[in-house]
Motif scaffolding. Structure first.
Motif, PDB file in Angstrom:
ATOM      1  N   ILE A   5       0.869  -1.175   0.000  1.00 58.63           N
ATOM      2  CA  ILE A   5       0.000   0.000   0.000  1.00 58.63           C
ATOM      3  C   ILE A   5       0.904   1.223   0.000  1.00 58.63           C
ATOM      4  N   TYR A   6       0.681   2.110  -0.944  1.00 56.87           N
ATOM      5  CA  TYR A   6       1.461   3.350  -1.030  1.00 56.87           C
ATOM      6  C   TYR A   6       0.717   4.470  -0.312  1.00 56.87           C
ATOM      7  N   TYR A   7       1.445   5.191   0.542  1.00 59.42           N
ATOM      8  CA  TYR A   7       0.863   6.297   1.289  1.00 59.42           C
ATOM      9  C   TYR A   7       1.615   7.599   1.012  1.00 59.42           C
ATOM     10  N   CYS A   8       0.900   8.707   1.112  1.00 59.42           N
ATOM     11  CA  CYS A   8       1.528  10.021   0.981  1.00 59.42           C
ATOM     12  C   CYS A   8       0.911  10.990   1.993  1.00 59.42           C
ATOM     13  N   LYS A   9       1.754  11.827   2.579  1.00 58.17           N
ATOM     14  CA  LYS A   9       1.287  12.854   3.528  1.00 58.17           C
ATOM     15  C   LYS A   9       1.905  14.188   3.129  1.00 58.17           C
ATOM     16  N   LEU A  10       1.048  15.181   2.899  1.00 59.62           N
ATOM     17  CA  LEU A  10       1.551  16.526   2.594  1.00 59.62           C
ATOM     18  C   LEU A  10       2.062  17.153   3.882  1.00 59.62           C
ATOM     19  N   ILE A  11       3.218  17.823   3.819  1.00 56.99           N
ATOM     20  CA  ILE A  11       3.777  18.420   5.037  1.00 56.99           C
ATOM     21  C   ILE A  11       4.017  19.922   4.867  1.00 56.99           C
ATOM     22  N   VAL A  12       3.323  20.518   3.881  1.00 54.80           N
ATOM     23  CA  VAL A  12       3.460  21.976   3.693  1.00 54.80           C
ATOM     24  C   VAL A  12       2.278  22.699   4.334  1.00 54.80           C
TER      25      VAL A  12
END
Lengths: 164, 164
Positions: A157-164
């Motif tokens: 499972i690919y995950y992404c979290k924006l940190i801006v």
């Protein structure tokens, strides 16, 4: 690199965030094995990364003892995307917000170097449901899935979290 | 490793498939630059991979000249998943089935070593539409997408192709 120690308090636990040191190797090995999430090959790979010191390795200390660590780095050929390679908290120290604090500390570290998002891969296996819930609570969103990626019945499972 | 040469005919072009050699470096650099799909940093990264010889590098020769190559390898911590890192065909030799033959040759190579799927990442930019169409025609399916992965406005598209 600026990986100076910094204090943090989460869920009532006094935490010291600092760069990992070679002398942490034994504690890291112990927590990788104890947490039960990693097989032999994965533990070996995690230690190789530790020994190479090619990646950013940030640890959380509680009462003078290493309680967990995160390994991350900017992905080559991207401008602002960082990969979280490993996150591990000793099982005796879980459920105290240490994992979330490590993700936040890693995100701060990346952000100060131009990072705008964290990505990571984890298993779709039922015994990883706790890990997936943890990442989703920490602000990661599912962006992809590959069936049987690790082995038959073990999806990625690919995950992404924006940190801006 | 068995990377012996083998003959192949696709679209009327006589092709010799063989492992890349150090002496191919100049031809590889020329085609990476000429094809226009890779920026300076990407060309440098492709050459580093070539120089390291840590990955599987398979070339297609047409009339005694290197026309294209593919770089792939099994992904660590997976049982049967292979990553296609680079695929490049000299622009003067495109549209003759060489790219498709390289993917097929890479898939055969992986399959003989237990590979069951190929994965790759490519850009979502409009100028990569030809590349995406090529991969889809070659049997790859989109399994994920991360917005702005490479840089603002340059998404990453994840593809997977079953080879069993």
């Amino acid at each position: 690199m600026d990986m100076g120690a910094s204090g943090a308090k989460t869920g009532g636990v006094g935490m010291l965030m600092r760069a990992l040191r070679s002398s942490d190797r034994e504690d890291v090995l112990a927590m990788l094995v104890a947490c039960g999430a990693f097989n032999e090959e994965e533990v070996r790979a995690a230690l190789e990364i530790l020994d190479s010191f090619e990646f950013t390795l940030l640890g959380a200390e509680v009462e003078g003892k290493l309680a967990g660590y995160v390994c991350l780095d900017r992905i080559a050929l991207t401008q602002s995307t960082w990969h979280v390679y490993w996150l591990c908290v000793h099982p005796a120290m879980q459920r105290r917000g240490i994992g979330a604090a490590l993700i936040e500390h890693g995100a701060d570290f990346a952000r100060r170097r131009g990072g705008e998002r964290l990505v990571l891969e984890t298993s779709g296996r039922p015994d990883y449901e706790g890990a997936r819930r943890f990442y989703e609570k920490a602000g990661f969103q599912v962006v992809g899935r590959i069936a049987d990626y690790y082995r038959a019945g073990d999806d990625c499972i690919y995950y992404c979290k924006l940190i801006v």
